[in-house]
Design a protein around this motif. Structure first.
Motif, mmCIF file in Angstrom:
data_model
loop_
_atom_site.group_PDB
_atom_site.id
_atom_site.type_symbol
_atom_site.label_atom_id
_atom_site.label_comp_id
_atom_site.label_asym_id
_atom_site.label_seq_id
_atom_site.Cartn_x
_atom_site.Cartn_y
_atom_site.Cartn_z
ATOM 1 N N ARG A 32 0.836 -1.203 0.000
ATOM 2 C CA ARG A 32 0.000 0.000 0.000
ATOM 3 C C ARG A 32 0.878 1.262 0.000
ATOM 4 N NH1 ARG A 32 -5.312 0.774 3.585
ATOM 5 N NH2 ARG A 32 -5.921 -0.838 2.126
ATOM 6 N N VAL A 33 1.893 1.271 0.871
ATOM 7 C CA VAL A 33 2.783 2.437 0.954
ATOM 8 C C VAL A 33 3.465 2.680 -0.395
ATOM 9 C CG1 VAL A 33 4.912 3.308 2.007
ATOM 10 C CG2 VAL A 33 3.181 2.219 3.434
ATOM 11 N N SER A 34 3.952 1.592 -1.029
ATOM 12 C CA SER A 34 4.651 1.749 -2.310
ATOM 13 C C SER A 34 3.687 2.213 -3.398
ATOM 14 C CB SER A 34 5.364 0.448 -2.714
ATOM 15 O OG SER A 34 4.420 -0.575 -2.929
ATOM 16 N N GLY A 35 2.415 1.817 -3.315
ATOM 17 C CA GLY A 35 1.413 2.290 -4.284
ATOM 18 C C GLY A 35 1.191 3.786 -4.151
ATOM 19 N N VAL A 36 1.128 4.263 -2.901
ATOM 20 C CA VAL A 36 0.919 5.698 -2.674
ATOM 21 C C VAL A 36 2.156 6.487 -3.128
ATOM 22 C CG1 VAL A 36 0.555 7.466 -0.913
ATOM 23 C CG2 VAL A 36 -0.717 5.316 -0.799
ATOM 24 N N ILE A 37 3.358 5.962 -2.820
ATOM 25 C CA ILE A 37 4.592 6.629 -3.267
ATOM 26 C C ILE A 37 4.615 6.712 -4.792
ATOM 27 C CG2 ILE A 37 7.118 6.389 -3.437
ATOM 28 C CD1 ILE A 37 7.093 5.225 -0.612
ATOM 29 N N THR A 38 4.251 5.611 -5.460
ATOM 30 C CA THR A 38 4.231 5.590 -6.924
ATOM 31 C C THR A 38 3.262 6.635 -7.473
ATOM 32 O OG1 THR A 38 4.729 3.237 -6.863
ATOM 33 C CG2 THR A 38 3.936 4.094 -8.943
ATOM 34 N N TRP A 76 15.891 7.205 -6.618
ATOM 35 C CA TRP A 76 16.169 5.804 -6.266
ATOM 36 C C TRP A 76 15.021 5.243 -5.416
ATOM 37 C CZ3 TRP A 76 16.935 3.821 -1.312
ATOM 38 C CH2 TRP A 76 17.277 2.462 -1.279
ATOM 39 N N GLY A 77 14.535 6.060 -4.475
ATOM 40 C CA GLY A 77 13.425 5.624 -3.621
ATOM 41 C C GLY A 77 12.176 5.350 -4.445
ATOM 42 N N ILE A 78 11.917 6.236 -5.427
ATOM 43 C CA ILE A 78 10.742 6.061 -6.296
ATOM 44 C C ILE A 78 10.862 4.745 -7.077
ATOM 45 C CG2 ILE A 78 9.632 6.949 -8.384
ATOM 46 C CD1 ILE A 78 10.174 9.792 -7.324
ATOM 47 N N LEU A 79 12.054 4.512 -7.661
ATOM 48 C CA LEU A 79 12.247 3.288 -8.460
ATOM 49 C C LEU A 79 12.118 2.044 -7.585
ATOM 50 C CD1 LEU A 79 15.195 4.331 -10.829
ATOM 51 C CD2 LEU A 79 12.786 3.991 -11.421
ATOM 52 N N THR A 80 12.647 2.131 -6.351
ATOM 53 C CA THR A 80 12.559 0.979 -5.439
ATOM 54 C C THR A 80 11.106 0.721 -5.039
ATOM 55 O OG1 THR A 80 14.786 1.431 -4.614
ATOM 56 C CG2 THR A 80 13.376 0.061 -3.236
ATOM 57 N N ALA A 81 10.362 1.811 -4.752
ATOM 58 C CA ALA A 81 8.947 1.650 -4.394
ATOM 59 C C ALA A 81 8.173 1.044 -5.565
ATOM 60 C CB ALA A 81 8.352 3.003 -3.998
ATOM 61 N N LEU A 82 8.464 1.544 -6.795
ATOM 62 C CA LEU A 82 7.782 1.011 -7.976
ATOM 63 C C LEU A 82 8.120 -0.475 -8.151
ATOM 64 C CD1 LEU A 82 6.065 1.442 -10.527
ATOM 65 C CD2 LEU A 82 8.144 2.075 -11.740
ATOM 66 N N ALA A 83 9.412 -0.809 -7.947
ATOM 67 C CA ALA A 83 9.822 -2.212 -8.088
ATOM 68 C C ALA A 83 9.058 -3.087 -7.086
ATOM 69 C CB ALA A 83 11.332 -2.338 -7.851
#
Ligand code: HEM
Length: 129
Positions: A32-38, A76-83
């Motif tokens: 969920r957190v990574s979806g919101v970051i994305t 980098w954080g964005i790419l990691t969250a997307l991954a």
């Protein structure tokens, strides 16, 4: 009235230091957190894309912005969250098809998802720096 109050006297543990989440719960929260970051990242990335395509000066501006450690770290954080979101999302889709739903396989697929994301995070670091 008195009985209703009594029924509410169930054991409650609010000591955060003794609460340990199962790995599947951590995987779920992170998804969920990574979806919101994305979602938030989309605005940043679209602005960068638009600016870089608008004019040669805009392109140079974006290149200059990218030459900053903090900006690279955010990217980098964005790419990691997307991954993680894609890895976790694929795991969800496999579960929607009826696999990895037992406790053991769900725990294992959550752990494997973390490992795959860690590898992708390293690759994202190589790409950004
Ligand atoms: C722009 C790209 C994306 C954004 C902004 C985004 C955002 C989100 C958000 C905010 C959620 C809700 C999470 C929750 O309420 O728990 C979600 C759920 C989900 N996303 Fe994405 N997502 C994106 C791309 C993807 C991709 C590429 C996949 C494919 C692997 C994917 C698979 C899923 C799945 C399966 C769920 C549902 C999870 C569940 O049932 O709890 N998403 N997404």
């Amino acid at each position: 009235m008195g009985k209703a109050v009594k029924n509410k006297q169930r054991p409650v543990n609010l000591d955060l230091q003794t609460i340990s989440f199962p790995v599947t719960a951590i995987a779920s929260i992170l998804h969920r957190v990574s979806g919101v970051i994305t979602f938030v990242a989309l605005a940043i990335l679209l602005w960068m894309l638009g600016t870089s395509l608008a004019s040669p000066e805009g392109f140079d501006d974006v290149v200059a912005i990218m030459d900053n450690f903090l900006v690279k770290f955010v990217l980098w954080g964005i790419l990691t969250a997307l991954a993680y979101h894609i890895v976790g999302g694929l795991r969800h889709l496999v579960m929607d098809m009826g696999h990895w739903e037992e406790l053991d396989s769900a725990n294992q697929s959550a752990r494997v998802g973390f490992v795959i994301t860690a590898v992708l995070a390293v690759l994202a670091g190589v790409l950004v720096w």
